[in-house]
Design an enzyme around this catalytic site. Structure first.
Site, PDB file in Angstrom:
ATOM      1  N   ASP A  26      42.076  35.211  18.599  1.00 56.81           N
ATOM      2  CA  ASP A  26      42.906  34.123  18.192  1.00 56.81           C
ATOM      3  C   ASP A  26      43.939  34.115  17.090  1.00 56.81           C
ATOM      4  OD1 ASP A  26      40.730  33.075  19.647  1.00 56.81           O
ATOM      5  OD2 ASP A  26      39.706  31.993  17.986  1.00 56.81           O
ATOM      6  N   LYS A 131      39.331  29.996  25.288  1.00 58.36           N
ATOM      7  CA  LYS A 131      37.890  29.785  24.885  1.00 58.36           C
ATOM      8  C   LYS A 131      37.784  28.486  24.130  1.00 58.36           C
ATOM      9  CE  LYS A 131      37.844  32.778  20.808  1.00 58.36           C
ATOM     10  NZ  LYS A 131      37.652  31.441  19.768  1.00 58.36           N
ATOM     11  N   CYS A 164      35.520  33.088  14.048  1.00 61.87           N
ATOM     12  CA  CYS A 164      35.603  33.365  15.504  1.00 61.87           C
ATOM     13  C   CYS A 164      35.590  35.002  15.714  1.00 61.87           C
ATOM     14  CB  CYS A 164      36.897  33.109  16.126  1.00 61.87           C
ATOM     15  SG  CYS A 164      36.966  31.131  16.417  1.00 61.87           S
TER      16      CYS A 164
END
Ligand code: TIU
Length: 236
Positions: A26, A131, A164
């Site tokens: 990310d 995701k 995450c």
């Protein structure tokens, strides 16, 4: 056998380095730049920039060695059908997921703010996982892709450490992957949460895996590729 200096003890690289993947979680403008999701949640997003040069070096090393690379993006479809109400309605920020901000709609796939920062942009052939959750295995094909490629070891990097990155590492650990979190290639909006995460990963004999600085990985990869080369018979 190549060992990386790590905590709580040495991390053994796979004999066949193609089983080792770099996972970059990310590194998106939504988390790294003003006007995105991280900013909307009230965070000082610019402190995440510190890891970019070292992470780029690690990415360049994997590219140069032809080793597997996985990029992930936290994102939702334009109609938000993959965003549960529990995620959509959480928090009291000015902008919510799907709202229009200065870089487009917050956390929506394809919007300018949802893209990976240019320094770390994926190249053709690299795995890109979109995701809907915090973990990279939930609701994605990541598990089947890793299985199909015979990948057994993961170096986990990216942002944010305790959200995450840690969630993905725990998901991977439960699936049997040998995971190492690269200490100076992950960052949090909260330095104390990063520190706590590194400590909880390597506590109890490495209950979730290992941590090490990137320098340990560079050293171990150099040693491993040297020993792989020496195993190759020179052409006559
Ligand atoms: N808010 C926060 O720290 N993180 C996230 O929402 N997503 C990721 O960690 N990528």
């Amino acid at each position: 056998m190549s060992l990386a200096a790590a905590r709580p003890y040495e991390y053994e690289l796979p004999q066949d380095l193609s089983k080792l993947a770099l996972v970059i979680i990310d590194m998106q403008r939504d988390f790294m730049e003003p006007g995105g999701f991280g900013d909307a949640l009230g965070n000082d997003v610019l402190r995440l920039q510190a890891i970019v040069p070292t992470l780029k070096q690690l990415l360049d090393t994997f590219r140069a060695m032809g080793l597997p690379i996985v990029h992930t993006l936290e994102c939702h479809q334009a109609d938000l059908s993959d965003c549960p109400p529990s995620k959509l309605n959480r928090g009291k920020g000015a902008l919510k997921i799907g709202d229009s901000g200065p870089m487009g709609r917050i956390l929506v796939a394809g919007e300018a703010g949802n893209g990976i920062i240019p320094e770390l942009a994926p190249l053709p052939g690299e795995i890109v996982i979109m995701k809907p959750g915090k973990g990279a295995f939930y609701g994605t094909p990541l598990g089947s892709i890793l299985l199909e490629k015979g990948i057994t070891h993961l170096l986990i990097t990216g942002v944010t450490t305790e959200v995450c990155v840690q969630t993905t590492m725990r998901e991977a650990n439960d699936r049997g992957y040998e995971c190492l979190m690269v200490e100076d290639c992950t960052e949090s909006y909260f330095p104390e949460f990063k520190q706590a995460t590194l400590e909880m990963v390597r506590a109890q004999g490495g209950i979730v895996g290992w941590t090490a600085p990137a320098a340990s990985i560079f050293q171990a990869l150099a040693a491993a590729s040297k020993s792989q080369m020496s195993g190759v018979t020179a052409p006559v």
